[in-house]
Design a protein around this motif. Structure first.
Motif, PDB file in Angstrom:
ATOM      1  N   ALA A   1      10.127 -53.850  -8.108  1.00 56.60           N
ATOM      2  CA  ALA A   1      11.227 -54.808  -8.270  1.00 56.60           C
ATOM      3  C   ALA A   1      12.551 -54.150  -7.909  1.00 56.60           C
ATOM      4  CB  ALA A   1      11.274 -55.293  -9.711  1.00 56.60           C
ATOM      5  N   PRO A   2      13.534 -54.929  -7.451  1.00 57.06           N
ATOM      6  CA  PRO A   2      14.871 -54.366  -7.202  1.00 57.06           C
ATOM      7  C   PRO A   2      15.428 -53.714  -8.456  1.00 57.06           C
ATOM      8  CG  PRO A   2      14.691 -56.562  -6.266  1.00 57.06           C
ATOM      9  CD  PRO A   2      13.459 -56.358  -7.101  1.00 57.06           C
ATOM     10  N   ASP A   3      16.181 -52.621  -8.253  1.00 53.01           N
ATOM     11  CA  ASP A   3      16.665 -51.857  -9.407  1.00 53.01           C
ATOM     12  C   ASP A   3      18.172 -51.629  -9.328  1.00 53.01           C
ATOM     13  OD1 ASP A   3      16.332 -50.511 -11.809  1.00 53.01           O
ATOM     14  OD2 ASP A   3      16.109 -48.560 -10.845  1.00 53.01           O
ATOM     15  N   ALA A   4      18.885 -52.555  -8.696  1.00 55.72           N
ATOM     16  CA  ALA A   4      20.347 -52.438  -8.610  1.00 55.72           C
ATOM     17  C   ALA A   4      20.966 -53.108  -9.827  1.00 55.72           C
ATOM     18  CB  ALA A   4      20.860 -53.092  -7.338  1.00 55.72           C
TER      19      ALA A   4
ATOM     20  N   GLY B   1      15.406 -45.981  -3.264  1.00 51.18           N
ATOM     21  CA  GLY B   1      16.262 -45.855  -4.434  1.00 51.18           C
ATOM     22  C   GLY B   1      16.805 -47.176  -4.942  1.00 51.18           C
ATOM     23  N   ASN B   2      16.666 -48.242  -4.136  1.00 52.20           N
ATOM     24  CA  ASN B   2      17.121 -49.568  -4.574  1.00 52.20           C
ATOM     25  C   ASN B   2      16.086 -50.283  -5.437  1.00 52.20           C
ATOM     26  OD1 ASN B   2      19.376 -49.136  -3.011  1.00 52.20           O
ATOM     27  ND2 ASN B   2      18.618 -50.313  -1.265  1.00 52.20           N
ATOM     28  N   TYR B   3      14.924 -49.641  -5.631  1.00 52.18           N
ATOM     29  CA  TYR B   3      13.834 -50.312  -6.323  1.00 52.18           C
ATOM     30  C   TYR B   3      13.324 -49.464  -7.491  1.00 52.18           C
ATOM     31  CZ  TYR B   3      13.866 -53.134  -2.107  1.00 52.18           C
ATOM     32  OH  TYR B   3      14.256 -53.953  -1.078  1.00 52.18           O
ATOM     33  N   ALA B   4      12.577 -50.112  -8.387  1.00 49.66           N
ATOM     34  CA  ALA B   4      11.944 -49.404  -9.494  1.00 49.66           C
ATOM     35  C   ALA B   4      10.857 -48.478  -8.953  1.00 49.66           C
ATOM     36  CB  ALA B   4      11.355 -50.418 -10.475  1.00 49.66           C
TER      37      ALA B   4
ATOM     38  N   SER C   1       2.269 -58.340   0.119  1.00 49.13           N
ATOM     39  CA  SER C   1       2.363 -57.237  -0.841  1.00 49.13           C
ATOM     40  C   SER C   1       3.069 -57.670  -2.112  1.00 49.13           C
ATOM     41  CB  SER C   1       3.101 -56.055  -0.196  1.00 49.13           C
ATOM     42  OG  SER C   1       2.419 -55.595   0.951  1.00 49.13           O
ATOM     43  N   ARG C   2       4.078 -58.518  -1.974  1.00 46.60           N
ATOM     44  CA  ARG C   2       4.785 -59.021  -3.153  1.00 46.60           C
ATOM     45  C   ARG C   2       3.853 -59.878  -4.019  1.00 46.60           C
ATOM     46  NH1 ARG C   2       8.671 -57.468  -5.969  1.00 46.60           N
ATOM     47  NH2 ARG C   2      10.211 -57.418  -4.301  1.00 46.60           N
ATOM     48  N   SER C   3       3.093 -60.778  -3.379  1.00 47.48           N
ATOM     49  CA  SER C   3       2.193 -61.649  -4.145  1.00 47.48           C
ATOM     50  C   SER C   3       1.071 -60.854  -4.792  1.00 47.48           C
ATOM     51  CB  SER C   3       1.612 -62.737  -3.239  1.00 47.48           C
ATOM     52  OG  SER C   3       0.816 -62.163  -2.218  1.00 47.48           O
ATOM     53  N   ALA C   4       0.685 -59.723  -4.181  1.00 47.96           N
ATOM     54  CA  ALA C   4      -0.361 -58.883  -4.765  1.00 47.96           C
ATOM     55  C   ALA C   4       0.167 -58.013  -5.897  1.00 47.96           C
ATOM     56  CB  ALA C   4      -0.975 -58.005  -3.679  1.00 47.96           C
ATOM     57  N   GLY C   5       1.481 -58.028  -6.116  1.00 51.33           N
ATOM     58  CA  GLY C   5       2.065 -57.282  -7.221  1.00 51.33           C
ATOM     59  C   GLY C   5       2.213 -55.796  -6.984  1.00 51.33           C
ATOM     60  N   VAL C   6       2.206 -55.363  -5.710  1.00 52.77           N
ATOM     61  CA  VAL C   6       2.300 -53.924  -5.436  1.00 52.77           C
ATOM     62  C   VAL C   6       3.719 -53.488  -5.064  1.00 52.77           C
ATOM     63  CG1 VAL C   6      -0.103 -53.789  -4.718  1.00 52.77           C
ATOM     64  CG2 VAL C   6       1.667 -54.184  -2.991  1.00 52.77           C
ATOM     65  N   LEU C   7       4.594 -54.441  -4.802  1.00 53.98           N
ATOM     66  CA  LEU C   7       5.955 -54.067  -4.439  1.00 53.98           C
ATOM     67  C   LEU C   7       6.795 -53.860  -5.695  1.00 53.98           C
ATOM     68  CD1 LEU C   7       6.962 -56.272  -1.381  1.00 53.98           C
ATOM     69  CD2 LEU C   7       5.876 -54.034  -1.427  1.00 53.98           C
TER      70      LEU C   7
END
Length: 223
Positions: free
Chosen positions: A51-54, A168-171, A43-49
């Motif tokens: 990004a962290p937002d802390a 809530g930890n992510y964008a 999922s990360r490589s496909a660009g669907v996850l």
């Protein structure tokens, strides 16, 4: 883990508790390596996850939050009440009410976020005091039959909520597939429920802190 069963008491001896922790840890590693990790990386490589937002330097991103605050508070709120006793369930109601107030302050009315955070802390403290004063009463030690009957669904619900709260930890999500970002937390919620009911709350907190320490160390090594 897939079909959680109610346990009236944790195991008694330190050796049995150690076996619970080792079994949970071994299963955790296998599932992370064989299932959760590949799905998360794909999922990360496909660009669907998302990004962290802390925010760097904030308390939420600090080792103190990872290693102390999160294991203590999250285990109390999400799994401290899994004994099902009436006093514990009342404390859970206060804990989730406090969580709702704090989230409302972040997501709905940020101008009053500080006031709502303090209100949530007050509700949680009141629940903790009430639990400490009433937990030894005969009625407070009983477990509602409906709780035992629906225990499996309750454990799954807390695990899914535990995962959702970490969004809530992510964008913001760009795709529904971005929900895969919290698969590790959902898995952790299920395993920590097993540890809490079989080895006790302190064991759950220790396991949570140990897992977070490994994640934190891995992040430093990869940075």
């Amino acid at each position: 883990m897939l079909r959680p069963a109610y346990a009236a008491q944790p195991v008694a001896s330190p050796g049995e508790r150690a076996r619970v922790l080792l079994a949970a840890g071994a299963l955790h590693l296998v599932l992370l390596a064989a299932l959760i990790g590949p799905l998360w990386l794909a999922s990360r490589s496909a660009g669907v996850l998302p990004a962290p937002d802390a925010e760097a330097g904030s308390l939420a991103a600090s080792p103190l939050a990872f290693l102390v605050i999160a294991p203590l508070l999250e285990e109390l709120v999400f799994r401290g009440w899994l004994t099902g006793r009436v006093a514990a369930l009342r404390f859970a109601a206060c804990g989730f009410a406090a969580l709702a107030l704090m989230l409302a302050g972040v997501a709905l009315v940020p101008d009053h976020g500080r006031a709502l955070a303090w209100a949530g802390a007050g509700v949680a403290l009141a629940g903790l005091v009430h639990w400490s004063l009433t937990r030894e009463r005969e009625h407070a030690r009983t477990v509602p039959p409906a709780y035992i009957r629906h225990f499996g669904g309750i454990v799954w619900a807390q695990a899914l909520l535990f995962g959702a709260i970490h969004l809530g930890n992510y964008a913001d999500l760009a795709s529904p597939l971005g929900l895969a970002v919290v698969l590790p937390q959902v898995l952790g919620g299920l395993l920590l429920a097993f540890i809490r009911t079989r080895a006790g709350l302190a064991a759950g907190m220790a396991y949570h802190a140990g897992y977070n320490a490994l994640v934190l160390a891995g992040g430093y090594l990869l940075a």
